[in-house]
Design an enzyme around this catalytic site. Structure first.
Site, PDB file in Angstrom:
ATOM      1  N   CYS A 118       0.860  -1.204   0.000  1.00  0.00           N
ATOM      2  CA  CYS A 118       0.000   0.000   0.000  1.00  0.00           C
ATOM      3  C   CYS A 118       0.885   1.239   0.000  1.00  0.00           C
ATOM      4  CB  CYS A 118      -0.984  -0.033   1.155  1.00  0.00           C
ATOM      5  SG  CYS A 118      -0.285  -0.546   2.737  1.00  0.00           S
ATOM      6  N   SER A 119       1.020   1.915   1.129  1.00  0.00           N
ATOM      7  CA  SER A 119       1.807   3.154   1.108  1.00  0.00           C
ATOM      8  C   SER A 119       2.421   3.444   2.475  1.00  0.00           C
ATOM      9  CB  SER A 119       0.914   4.320   0.682  1.00  0.00           C
ATOM     10  OG  SER A 119      -0.196   4.405   1.565  1.00  0.00           O
TER      11      SER A 119
HETATM   12 FE    FE Z   1       1.661   0.180   3.171  1.00  0.00          FE
END
Ligand code: FE
Length: 212
Positions: A118-119
């Protein structure tokens, strides 16, 4: 009677879409509206939070840790040994630095950070993650072809330097310690802090420049 030109309509449609915010920006705005309407948040506080993370926290906290590590060998050891503790020592602990690992660039190794899932990002010390960090293209490509991706950032890594890609998770995030640039002997910690860029602490920049 007005004429109908399908191509023209498609062009207008495309033009209108190009001025709309991204889907994720619209989703965030919708969520904010609901939270504000339910009295769970207010827009002023949200703006202040965004402002603080964009300008005060990031990437200044990370830069201060890096600059100190250049000047203070003991701190550097502590930072490499337990970066979360080192962040704590500087008063920078937060929800995204609880499990932090520092990795150092050397003459023979370059480090670059991604979150393929994800981030995940150490926002307590680097502030807001750049948009490119969250894109599917960066997340998928940097693990497969890191040298090609770095090249697109303008970073050419010679073949005698190993590239190590670190994949972040919610439990473990990374801080790259860039190499101290040459010609900085005698510089104060405050002057050194100004040389450290956000991208150098993610690893999409290798060389730091000294002064303009
Ligand atoms: Fe992540």
């Amino acid at each position: 009677m007005p004429s109908f030109d399908a191509n023209k309509v498609a062009q207008i449609h495309q033009h209108l879409h190009s001025h709309l915010p991204s889907d994720s920006a619209l989703r965030v705005k919708a969520l904010e509206t609901v939270l504000v309407q339910k009295g769970l948040a207010n827009s002023e506080n949200i703006d202040r939070w965004v402002e603080a993370y964009a300008n005060d926290v990031g990437p200044m906290r990370g830069a201060q840790m890096v600059a100190r590590s250049w000047l203070d060998a003991d701190f550097r050891h502590r930072l490499l040994d337990d970066a979360a503790k080192a962040a704590d020592e500087m008063g920078f602990s937060g929800p995204a630095s609880g499990h932090l690992k520092a990795v150092e660039n050397t003459d023979v190794q370059h480090n670059v950070v991604v979150c393929t899932l994800c981030s995940c990002y150490p926002f307590s010390i680097l502030g807001m993650a750049p948009n490119w960090y969250k894109t599917a293209a960066y997340r998928s490509r940097v693990v497969r072809e890191p040298r090609a991706v770095l090249d697109e950032f303008g970073v050419q890594i010679s073949t005698d330097v190993a590239v190590h890609v670190w994949d972040s998770t919610a439990e473990l995030r990374y801080l790259v310690i860039p190499q101290r640039p040459k010609g900085t002997d005698g510089m104060s910690v405050d002057a050194l802090v100004k040389l450290v860029t956000r991208n150098s602490m993610i690893g999409t920049q290798r060389e730091l420049s000294v002064g303009a």
